[in-house]
Design a protein around this motif. Structure first.
Motif, mmCIF file in Angstrom:
data_model
loop_
_atom_site.group_PDB
_atom_site.id
_atom_site.type_symbol
_atom_site.label_atom_id
_atom_site.label_comp_id
_atom_site.label_asym_id
_atom_site.label_seq_id
_atom_site.Cartn_x
_atom_site.Cartn_y
_atom_site.Cartn_z
ATOM 1 N N THR B 53 36.299 -30.125 -57.690
ATOM 2 C CA THR B 53 37.329 -30.771 -58.506
ATOM 3 C C THR B 53 37.815 -32.081 -57.890
ATOM 4 O O THR B 53 38.455 -32.867 -58.564
ATOM 5 C CB THR B 53 38.539 -29.838 -58.728
ATOM 6 O OG1 THR B 53 38.959 -29.328 -57.466
ATOM 7 C CG2 THR B 53 38.198 -28.716 -59.657
ATOM 8 N N GLU B 54 37.491 -32.317 -56.629
ATOM 9 C CA GLU B 54 37.864 -33.598 -56.027
ATOM 10 C C GLU B 54 37.141 -34.763 -56.676
ATOM 11 O O GLU B 54 37.560 -35.902 -56.565
ATOM 12 C CB GLU B 54 37.531 -33.576 -54.528
ATOM 13 C CG GLU B 54 38.738 -33.280 -53.680
ATOM 14 C CD GLU B 54 38.353 -32.912 -52.263
ATOM 15 O OE1 GLU B 54 37.249 -33.281 -51.831
ATOM 16 O OE2 GLU B 54 39.167 -32.236 -51.611
ATOM 17 N N ASN B 55 36.033 -34.457 -57.321
ATOM 18 C CA ASN B 55 35.256 -35.519 -57.957
ATOM 19 C C ASN B 55 35.411 -35.506 -59.476
ATOM 20 O O ASN B 55 34.650 -36.137 -60.189
ATOM 21 C CB ASN B 55 33.784 -35.381 -57.559
ATOM 22 C CG ASN B 55 33.040 -36.673 -57.741
ATOM 23 O OD1 ASN B 55 33.656 -37.726 -57.884
ATOM 24 N ND2 ASN B 55 31.737 -36.597 -57.771
ATOM 25 N N LEU B 56 36.398 -34.735 -59.955
ATOM 26 C CA LEU B 56 36.609 -34.662 -61.402
ATOM 27 C C LEU B 56 37.965 -35.253 -61.760
ATOM 28 O O LEU B 56 38.947 -35.032 -61.057
ATOM 29 C CB LEU B 56 36.541 -33.205 -61.870
ATOM 30 C CG LEU B 56 35.182 -32.528 -61.704
ATOM 31 C CD1 LEU B 56 35.284 -31.058 -62.084
ATOM 32 C CD2 LEU B 56 34.134 -33.216 -62.559
ATOM 33 N N ARG B 57 37.983 -35.984 -62.853
ATOM 34 C CA ARG B 57 39.215 -36.662 -63.256
ATOM 35 C C ARG B 57 40.054 -35.734 -64.136
ATOM 36 O O ARG B 57 39.548 -35.061 -65.019
ATOM 37 C CB ARG B 57 38.850 -37.904 -64.071
ATOM 38 C CG ARG B 57 40.027 -38.749 -64.491
ATOM 39 C CD ARG B 57 39.611 -39.741 -65.543
ATOM 40 N NE ARG B 57 38.486 -40.558 -65.104
ATOM 41 C CZ ARG B 57 38.619 -41.666 -64.377
ATOM 42 N NH1 ARG B 57 39.804 -42.082 -64.039
ATOM 43 N NH2 ARG B 57 37.564 -42.341 -64.012
ATOM 44 N N PHE B 97 28.848 -28.462 -67.295
ATOM 45 C CA PHE B 97 29.806 -27.820 -68.193
ATOM 46 C C PHE B 97 30.956 -28.772 -68.502
ATOM 47 O O PHE B 97 31.368 -28.936 -69.651
ATOM 48 C CB PHE B 97 30.324 -26.541 -67.501
ATOM 49 C CG PHE B 97 31.471 -25.851 -68.211
ATOM 50 C CD1 PHE B 97 31.220 -24.858 -69.147
ATOM 51 C CD2 PHE B 97 32.792 -26.181 -67.919
ATOM 52 C CE1 PHE B 97 32.264 -24.214 -69.792
ATOM 53 C CE2 PHE B 97 33.839 -25.535 -68.560
ATOM 54 C CZ PHE B 97 33.577 -24.547 -69.498
ATOM 55 N N MET B 98 31.443 -29.434 -67.458
ATOM 56 C CA MET B 98 32.566 -30.361 -67.646
ATOM 57 C C MET B 98 32.139 -31.593 -68.443
ATOM 58 O O MET B 98 32.859 -32.045 -69.335
ATOM 59 C CB MET B 98 33.116 -30.801 -66.287
ATOM 60 C CG MET B 98 33.847 -29.722 -65.538
ATOM 61 S SD MET B 98 35.297 -29.131 -66.417
ATOM 62 C CE MET B 98 36.328 -30.586 -66.368
ATOM 63 N N VAL B 99 30.962 -32.144 -68.108
ATOM 64 C CA VAL B 99 30.504 -33.358 -68.796
ATOM 65 C C VAL B 99 30.237 -33.064 -70.270
ATOM 66 O O VAL B 99 30.551 -33.879 -71.142
ATOM 67 C CB VAL B 99 29.246 -33.926 -68.101
ATOM 68 C CG1 VAL B 99 28.648 -35.070 -68.898
ATOM 69 C CG2 VAL B 99 29.603 -34.404 -66.702
ATOM 70 N N ASP B 100 29.689 -31.875 -70.559
ATOM 71 C CA ASP B 100 29.424 -31.512 -71.956
ATOM 72 C C ASP B 100 30.693 -31.520 -72.783
ATOM 73 O O ASP B 100 30.675 -31.803 -73.973
ATOM 74 C CB ASP B 100 28.822 -30.094 -72.023
ATOM 75 C CG ASP B 100 27.372 -30.086 -71.588
ATOM 76 O OD1 ASP B 100 26.793 -31.181 -71.487
ATOM 77 O OD2 ASP B 100 26.828 -28.997 -71.341
ATOM 78 N N ASP B 104 31.276 -38.367 -69.602
ATOM 79 C CA ASP B 104 31.108 -38.932 -68.253
ATOM 80 C C ASP B 104 32.429 -39.355 -67.633
ATOM 81 O O ASP B 104 32.552 -39.458 -66.416
ATOM 82 C CB ASP B 104 30.193 -40.166 -68.306
ATOM 83 C CG ASP B 104 28.752 -39.764 -68.569
ATOM 84 O OD1 ASP B 104 28.393 -38.630 -68.218
ATOM 85 O OD2 ASP B 104 28.011 -40.595 -69.120
ATOM 86 N N PHE B 105 33.408 -39.613 -68.491
ATOM 87 C CA PHE B 105 34.698 -40.094 -68.019
ATOM 88 C C PHE B 105 35.345 -39.111 -67.037
ATOM 89 O O PHE B 105 36.150 -39.496 -66.194
ATOM 90 C CB PHE B 105 35.620 -40.323 -69.209
ATOM 91 C CG PHE B 105 36.915 -41.000 -68.876
ATOM 92 C CD1 PHE B 105 36.919 -42.320 -68.433
ATOM 93 C CD2 PHE B 105 38.124 -40.349 -68.986
ATOM 94 C CE1 PHE B 105 38.098 -42.954 -68.115
ATOM 95 C CE2 PHE B 105 39.314 -40.978 -68.673
ATOM 96 C CZ PHE B 105 39.300 -42.283 -68.233
ATOM 97 N N VAL B 106 34.972 -37.861 -67.149
ATOM 98 C CA VAL B 106 35.566 -36.837 -66.291
ATOM 99 C C VAL B 106 35.055 -36.956 -64.845
ATOM 100 O O VAL B 106 35.675 -36.456 -63.920
ATOM 101 C CB VAL B 106 35.295 -35.430 -66.876
ATOM 102 C CG1 VAL B 106 33.897 -34.949 -66.522
ATOM 103 C CG2 VAL B 106 36.332 -34.425 -66.411
ATOM 104 N N LEU B 107 33.935 -37.679 -64.673
ATOM 105 C CA LEU B 107 33.361 -37.829 -63.338
ATOM 106 C C LEU B 107 33.928 -39.066 -62.666
ATOM 107 O O LEU B 107 34.017 -40.123 -63.282
ATOM 108 C CB LEU B 107 31.837 -37.979 -63.425
ATOM 109 C CG LEU B 107 31.076 -36.859 -64.114
ATOM 110 C CD1 LEU B 107 29.615 -37.243 -64.253
ATOM 111 C CD2 LEU B 107 31.202 -35.572 -63.322
ATOM 112 N N TYR B 108 34.267 -38.941 -61.388
ATOM 113 C CA TYR B 108 34.691 -40.129 -60.651
ATOM 114 C C TYR B 108 33.480 -40.897 -60.142
ATOM 115 O O TYR B 108 33.593 -42.014 -59.686
ATOM 116 C CB TYR B 108 35.588 -39.736 -59.475
ATOM 117 C CG TYR B 108 37.039 -39.704 -59.858
ATOM 118 C CD1 TYR B 108 37.690 -40.868 -60.282
ATOM 119 C CD2 TYR B 108 37.774 -38.539 -59.819
ATOM 120 C CE1 TYR B 108 39.009 -40.854 -60.654
ATOM 121 C CE2 TYR B 108 39.101 -38.516 -60.184
ATOM 122 C CZ TYR B 108 39.712 -39.672 -60.591
ATOM 123 O OH TYR B 108 41.031 -39.658 -60.953
#
Lengths: 176, 168
Positions: B53-57, B97-100, B104-108
């Motif tokens: 989660t450190e790399n997720l927005r 799962f998160m990107v789906d 991509d915005f969710v990724l830092y």
């Protein structure tokens, strides 16, 4: 001549970028789910907890899925519009009662009106995650094949209804 | 001669008072200290979840990571990821799962794609443009500066000045 023109051009380019930036809303993150099948859910109904509703039940018709909650202030803004829309009978509106309490949710509907054909409850927000919900309210336009065609982030507005949502619904209803 | 030290009465009193004072200070810690409640049931899962989660927005508070954020949204995502870790999902599966769901915005650390090319190479392009402009400017300036040889009189004056300096 170039000496004076170059900074001017640079300034105009920069100003254009900033101008476009002003009109963008960083809160509106485009959903990757557009034109993808709506995630399947099977949830208990709000009014009738013993009954379940699945997203598959709506195959064959165009419908709206509105994510709402009684604790959501912005939902009150859009609610009269949803009631009006439901009354016109253009499109059935289904509610996803997101992370809410049943009693307060029912009370809220009594107070502000109930536009929903059926409301389903998602007390822990799990279906919300599947739909990529990150703020309430959000509204999805789902077509006859169960594909998400549009996502309205934030409250539905008159403008959004007239310019985007209703024309889209009419067009989708023409498709077989 | 033996020297018997007699402490003044008030000093003993002070000492006692000090001990009582200390006891009073310590007392609450003795009374209320409890076993620390564990933050997570499973430390391994928690560690992996935090790393992911450190790399997720967090989409609600957009400049925070999901690991840092206290928003309800992040709470739910952390719960979801914990469950997926327990279900033996790989890191890649969880990120996918998160990107789906959120794009991509969710990724830092966004992937390189046609839509993110400007993001990846924009700064380099800007630097090259700036560097080019600087080189051009410096070249032109060099051309503009004329090389004017010193006149006889100026040379003599300069020599005189240099001599004067050496004299000092």
């Amino acid at each position: 001549m170039m000496r004076y023109l170059a900074p001017l051009i640079a300034f105009i380019v920069l100003a254009l970028f900033l101008l476009v930036g002003l009109t963008l809303n960083p809160r509106q993150v485009p959903s990757p789910l557009i034109d993808k099948p709506a995630p399947i859910f099977q949830l208990n109904q709000l009014h009738d907890p013993d009954k379940v509703m699945t997203s598959q039940d709506n195959l064959g018709k165009v419908w709206l899925l509105n994510v709402w909650a009684s604790w959501c202030v912005a939902c009150r803004d859009e609610h009269p519009l949803l009631v009006q829309l439901a009354n016109t009978g253009i499109v059935p509106v289904y509610g996803l009662n997101y992370k809410d309490e049943r009693t307060t949710a029912l009370q809220w509907l009594k107070q502000f009106g109930d536009p929903y054909t059926i409301s389903v409850v998602d007390p822990e927000g799990r279906v919300g995650i599947d739909y990529g919900v990150y703020g309430v309210p959000e509204t999805y336009v789902i077509d006859k094949k169960g594909i998400i065609r549009h996502k309205q982030i934030g409250p539905v507005t008159v403008d959004a209804l007239q310019k985007k949502i209703i024309p889209l619904i009419v067009e989708l209803q023409r498709q077989t | 001669m033996r020297f018997k030290m007699v402490l003044p009465y008030s000093f003993i009193e002070l000492n006692k008072l000090f001990i009582i004072f200390l006891l009073v200070l310590i007392a609450p810690t003795i009374v209320w200290a409890k076993e620390a409640v564990p933050v997570a049931e499973n430390l391994e899962v928690e560690k992996r979840m935090l790393k992911l989660t450190e790399n997720l927005r967090c989409l609600v508070c957009q400049n925070e990571t999901i690991a840092d954020s206290r928003a309800d949204f992040s709470n739910d995502i952390r719960r979801e990821i914990r469950e997926q870790i327990k279900a033996n999902k790989s890191d890649q599966e969880i990120i996918q799962f998160m990107v789906d769901r959120y794009g991509d915005f969710v990724l830092y650390d966004p992937p390189m794609k046609p839509t993110t090319l400007l993001l990846w190479f924009g700064p380099v392009a800007l630097f090259l443009v700036g560097f080019g402009a600087l080189v051009m400017y410096l070249r032109r300036r060099r051309e503009q500066i004329e090389d004017v040889p010193l006149s006889e009189a100026q040379l003599k004056k300069a020599e005189a000045l240099l001599k004067e300096n050496k004299g000092n």
